[in-house]
Scaffold this motif. Structure first.
Motif, mmCIF file in Angstrom:
data_model
loop_
_atom_site.group_PDB
_atom_site.id
_atom_site.type_symbol
_atom_site.label_atom_id
_atom_site.label_comp_id
_atom_site.label_asym_id
_atom_site.label_seq_id
_atom_site.Cartn_x
_atom_site.Cartn_y
_atom_site.Cartn_z
ATOM 1 N N PHE A 397 0.811 -1.220 0.091
ATOM 2 C CA PHE A 397 -0.011 -0.158 -0.107
ATOM 3 C C PHE A 397 0.907 1.372 -0.143
ATOM 4 N N PHE A 398 1.801 1.095 0.915
ATOM 5 C CA PHE A 398 2.505 2.690 0.947
ATOM 6 C C PHE A 398 3.531 2.809 -0.268
ATOM 7 N N TYR A 399 3.954 1.611 -0.938
ATOM 8 C CA TYR A 399 4.747 1.661 -2.145
ATOM 9 C C TYR A 399 4.090 2.425 -3.118
ATOM 10 N N LYS A 400 2.702 1.947 -3.158
ATOM 11 C CA LYS A 400 1.764 2.481 -4.438
ATOM 12 C C LYS A 400 1.537 3.838 -4.108
ATOM 13 N N LEU A 401 1.715 4.271 -2.905
ATOM 14 C CA LEU A 401 1.417 5.758 -2.557
ATOM 15 C C LEU A 401 2.238 6.805 -3.195
ATOM 16 N N PHE A 402 3.732 6.169 -3.138
ATOM 17 C CA PHE A 402 4.800 6.989 -3.813
ATOM 18 C C PHE A 402 4.953 6.786 -5.255
ATOM 19 N N PHE A 403 4.797 5.533 -5.536
ATOM 20 C CA PHE A 403 4.936 5.182 -7.065
ATOM 21 C C PHE A 403 3.850 4.417 -7.470
ATOM 22 N N PRO A 404 2.903 5.081 -7.871
ATOM 23 C CA PRO A 404 1.519 4.397 -8.144
ATOM 24 C C PRO A 404 1.772 3.848 -9.644
ATOM 25 N N PHE A 405 1.000 2.632 -9.927
ATOM 26 C CA PHE A 405 1.381 1.590 -10.963
ATOM 27 C C PHE A 405 0.173 0.681 -10.911
ATOM 28 N N ASP A 406 -0.206 0.151 -12.183
ATOM 29 C CA ASP A 406 -1.185 -0.824 -12.285
ATOM 30 C C ASP A 406 -0.843 -1.787 -13.320
ATOM 31 N N LEU A 407 -1.566 -3.051 -13.247
ATOM 32 C CA LEU A 407 -1.352 -4.056 -14.184
ATOM 33 C C LEU A 407 -2.781 -4.290 -14.940
ATOM 34 N N ILE A 408 -2.723 -3.705 -16.317
ATOM 35 C CA ILE A 408 -4.159 -3.804 -16.953
ATOM 36 C C ILE A 408 -4.183 -5.040 -18.169
ATOM 37 N N VAL A 428 -6.100 -6.122 -14.061
ATOM 38 C CA VAL A 428 -6.176 -7.626 -13.885
ATOM 39 C C VAL A 428 -6.199 -8.340 -12.290
ATOM 40 N N LYS A 429 -6.684 -9.344 -12.273
ATOM 41 C CA LYS A 429 -6.900 -9.776 -10.732
ATOM 42 C C LYS A 429 -5.335 -10.402 -10.544
ATOM 43 N N LYS A 430 -5.183 -10.592 -9.282
ATOM 44 C CA LYS A 430 -3.916 -11.065 -8.561
ATOM 45 C C LYS A 430 -3.586 -12.441 -9.271
ATOM 46 N N GLY A 431 -2.206 -12.749 -9.758
ATOM 47 C CA GLY A 431 -2.086 -13.980 -10.424
ATOM 48 C C GLY A 431 -2.295 -13.863 -12.058
ATOM 49 N N GLU A 432 -2.892 -12.970 -12.324
ATOM 50 C CA GLU A 432 -2.895 -12.744 -13.950
ATOM 51 C C GLU A 432 -2.023 -11.991 -14.527
ATOM 52 N N ALA A 433 -1.482 -12.380 -15.891
ATOM 53 C CA ALA A 433 -0.654 -11.336 -16.436
ATOM 54 C C ALA A 433 -1.389 -10.313 -16.934
ATOM 55 N N GLY A 434 -0.696 -8.982 -16.767
ATOM 56 C CA GLY A 434 -1.226 -7.603 -17.275
ATOM 57 C C GLY A 434 -0.115 -6.777 -17.616
ATOM 58 N N LEU A 435 -0.480 -5.846 -18.403
ATOM 59 C CA LEU A 435 0.349 -4.763 -18.851
ATOM 60 C C LEU A 435 0.779 -3.937 -17.790
ATOM 61 N N LEU A 436 2.167 -3.732 -17.420
ATOM 62 C CA LEU A 436 2.644 -2.859 -16.102
ATOM 63 C C LEU A 436 2.577 -1.174 -17.091
ATOM 64 N N ILE A 437 1.717 -0.439 -16.230
ATOM 65 C CA ILE A 437 1.816 0.854 -16.421
ATOM 66 C C ILE A 437 2.107 1.676 -15.271
ATOM 67 N N SER A 438 2.703 2.913 -15.304
ATOM 68 C CA SER A 438 2.930 3.535 -13.973
ATOM 69 C C SER A 438 2.333 5.277 -14.304
ATOM 70 N N LYS A 439 1.915 5.573 -13.195
ATOM 71 C CA LYS A 439 1.575 6.874 -13.482
ATOM 72 C C LYS A 439 2.428 8.046 -13.527
ATOM 73 N N VAL A 440 2.270 9.105 -14.479
ATOM 74 C CA VAL A 440 3.096 9.943 -14.787
ATOM 75 C C VAL A 440 2.764 11.288 -14.047
ATOM 76 N N ASN A 441 3.494 11.780 -13.061
ATOM 77 C CA ASN A 441 3.203 13.079 -12.375
ATOM 78 C C ASN A 441 4.279 13.662 -11.980
ATOM 79 N N ALA A 442 4.180 14.686 -11.206
ATOM 80 C CA ALA A 442 5.453 15.779 -10.863
ATOM 81 C C ALA A 442 6.504 14.927 -10.367
ATOM 82 N N LYS A 443 6.127 14.062 -9.575
ATOM 83 C CA LYS A 443 7.198 13.385 -8.772
ATOM 84 C C LYS A 443 7.633 12.089 -9.457
ATOM 85 N N ASN A 444 6.878 11.626 -10.555
ATOM 86 C CA ASN A 444 7.252 10.510 -11.185
ATOM 87 C C ASN A 444 6.876 10.894 -12.736
#
Length: 631
Positions: A397-408, A428-444
């Motif tokens: 949870f904390f890592y995703k606060l600093f570096f938001p990402f998702d698997l779609i 995607v659900k846990k255990g399923e393969a998904g495309l890794l995308i990471s949020k673009v913002n001022a910090k990242n």
């Protein structure tokens, strides 16, 4: 009771103490059961936060401290400590600082370079790669690292895309320079690392370095006004064709340099770098990491599996860098006595297969494998700080606060993210393969590529989950398990990975269709048992009334492509399968592979021992699968 009990009666514990102790033990057991990685996650997160806060404090104080600034300070603080060891020769922090000063002085007086100008560097692994890099950085120049495996048209493309004022070429790469010199832009000044030259209008550098002053150039030449300003261009195949110049900011250099420290390396460590310095793994994580620690680096001209462990013993190496293939090469070496008699404690890298990981540990001893994930140009990174075999890292949870990402969700046939009826992407659900995308913002932020705005835009996904959001498309498929460990699954698009390098299918196809008997080429990667990545395969359509000239084909690919990009397999088809949107169909071809028993089309194999393409028979196919035929 003993006589001591009469003299010193034991005090009675308060009634609440046993209950509190039981609660603490219970909480500990619950934490171990439900949150087994809590303390490891917390320790890692605190490290990340401390580093980030330190950089932010410097910024608020008006101090922009770059990796180069840290190196110069270390040269003052520990001038006699070895920084580089190369082929037995020790280069101290002061030695490297002074030689890089000489190079800065040469270009200050002869190069007509302004702060912010770009200089392209085409050199192999040697101390002067680092001297030139640091010397140019001291003048405030952006340095572009060119891949010395890239040749001809592709290399010219790389040079033009970063628009350098100067091209510096190593003494062992003059043959590559000769190939491109007639077609190189006339406004690019060429300097070679020799004392004399047979090329017209090419400057020599070595003689001028020896005559130059060791005095430092003015500090204001190198000072960065902003950590988001460009420091380097590092070329990557990405997922869309020819190599692209990824923009690397000072902040990204700092983050890369912190990697070894985050995994637990210290100033006492000796780091062995065998990967090419034009890669971010060697230059940022390796060289930058040594600077962040104040440690020593043993630099190798080229990786050698047979010399690897003897070098580690000779130089008392404690930290090694790897890619998956490197570990496999080491495990493929004949077993020797005393293979665990070394001081290596950390191995930092990415792309090692689970079976190779286990074999490596069994064979070479208690080395902590520090697997990580991070694209050169990306804004997301994962680090496997727990040592879980096969994982590239963990999230919470904390890592995703600093570096938001998702698997779609991803459509493999259409080669694009799946969107629902409302137009939004779906996780995607846990255990399923998904495309890794990471949020673009001022910090990242995502800084994109030099020379082509289209390439930058193609790496971004807009309107993903809501209106106005923006995400970086890594081009990688990942799986997140129920313990929040992440695993690399595959690459998408026009790229596959072979021998630790990204191979752009469009670049390979462009080289093949230059042949006058080829009408069309469809290039893709196929899996080969017991090999990391995917081997290159090309499906070919011949022009009418022509035949396949295997000799010409071999000559073409070895002349114009890096060795890792040459297709290992050829398939001659009558008709090219296309998708509904008139794109070449790769999906079915990848599934069919290179098995002559199931494919009726003629198949050929690149036999490196014969330096020729040969007919892929059932016997040859079986030799490849059994490992008797070297790829």
């Amino acid at each position: 009771m003993s006589r001591w009990g009469h003299l010193y009666p034991l005090p009675m514990l308060p009634s609440w103490v046993p209950g509190a102790a039981a609660s603490v033990v219970s909480l500990h057991l619950i934490q171990k059961l439900l949150f087994p990685y809590f303390w490891a996650d917390l320790k890692y997160l605190l490290k990340v936060m401390v580093y980030g806060v330190t950089v932010e404090v410097y910024r608020l104080q008006g101090r922009i401290v770059t990796v180069l600034d840290k190196f110069v300070k270390l040269a003052e603080k520990q001038p006699h400590k070895p920084f580089l060891i190369y082929e037995g020769t020790v280069h101290t922090y002061r030695d490297v600082d002074r030689r890089s000063n000489r190079i800065a002085q040469v270009f200050l007086h002869h190069g007509a370079l302004k702060k912010g100008d770009t200089v392209a560097l085409l050199m192999g692994n040697e101390p002067d790669f680092i001297h030139v890099w640091f010397g140019l950085a001291k003048l405030g120049c952006v340095v572009a690292f060119l891949n010395f495996n890239v040749r001809s048209r592709s290399l010219l493309h790389c040079v033009s895309s970063c628009e350098p004022k100067i091209l510096v070429v190593g003494a062992d790469l003059l043959g590559t320079l000769e190939e491109i010199l007639p077609n190189l832009q006339k406004d690019v000044s060429v300097w070679i690392m020799t004392k004399d030259s047979t090329f017209p209008s090419v400057h020599t550098l070595l003689d001028k370095i020896e005559a130059a002053s060791e005095d430092p150039v003015p500090v204001n030449r190198r000072s960065a006004n902003n950590l988001k300003s460009t420091a380097l261009y590092i070329f990557t195949s990405g997922t869309t064709g020819l190599p692209k110049a990824a923009v690397i900011s000072h902040m990204q250099v700092l983050k890369g340099a912190a990697g070894l420290w985050a995994f637990g390396a210290t100033a006492e460590d000796i780091v062995y770098i065998t990967l090419p310095l034009y890669h971010s793994a060697a230059s940022l994580l390796g060289i930058g990491g040594c600077i962040e620690l104040g440690a020593t680096c043993v630099l190798k001209k080229k990786f050698s599996a047979s010399q690897f462990w003897s070098d580690c013993k000779k130089y008392n190496v404690t930290v090694i860098q790897y890619i998956g293939e490197l570990c496999r090469y080491l495990c493929s070496q004949p077993v020797k006595e005393g293979e665990k008699n070394h001081k290596v404690r950390l191995a930092v890298g990415n792309g090692v297969r689970i079976d190779v990981w286990r074999e490596f540990l069994d064979r070479f001893g208690a080395v902590k494998i520090c697997e990580f994930y991070g694209a050169t140009e990306g804004n997301i990174c994962f680090m496997n700080h727990t040592g879980k075999i096969g994982s590239v890292g963990r999230t919470n949870f904390f890592y995703k606060l600093f570096f938001p990402f998702d698997l779609i969700k991803y459509d493999f046939q259409k080669d694009e993210p799946i969107r629902n009826k409302h137009g939004w992407c779906e996780k995607v659900k846990k255990g399923e393969a998904g495309l890794l995308i990471s949020k673009v913002n001022a910090k990242n932020p995502f800084f994109g590529y030099a020379g082509n705005k289209k390439h930058t835009e193609k790496k971004l996904l807009c309107e993903v989950f809501k209106k106005g959001d923006l995400y970086f498309n890594t081009g990688d498929l990942m799986v997140q398990d129920h313990e929040n460990f992440l695993y690399f699954w595959d690459r998408i698009g026009d790229t596959f990975r072979w021998k630790g390098e990204n191979v752009a299918t469009t670049e390979v196809a462009d080289v093949i269709v230059m042949l006058d008997f080829i009408q069309e080429a469809n290039v893709y990667g196929v899996s080969v048992p017991d090999h990391e990545g995917k081997a290159g395969m090309a499906s070919l359509i011949l022009k009418p009334n022509t035949s396949l000239d295997l000799e010409q084909m071999h000559k073409q690919v070895v002349t114009y492509l890096p060795s890792y990009a040459c297709p290992l397999f050829l398939r001659v088809q009558e008709k090219m399968e296309m998708t509904g949107t008139f794109k070449q169909q790769k999906f079915q071809l990848v599934d069919e592979g290179f098995n002559p028993s199931t494919i009726a089309d003629p198949l050929y194999f690149l036999d490196n021992s014969k330096k020729a393409y040969v007919l892929l028979t059932k016997e040859v196919h079986e030799m490849i699968l059994s490992g008797k035929m070297k790829l």
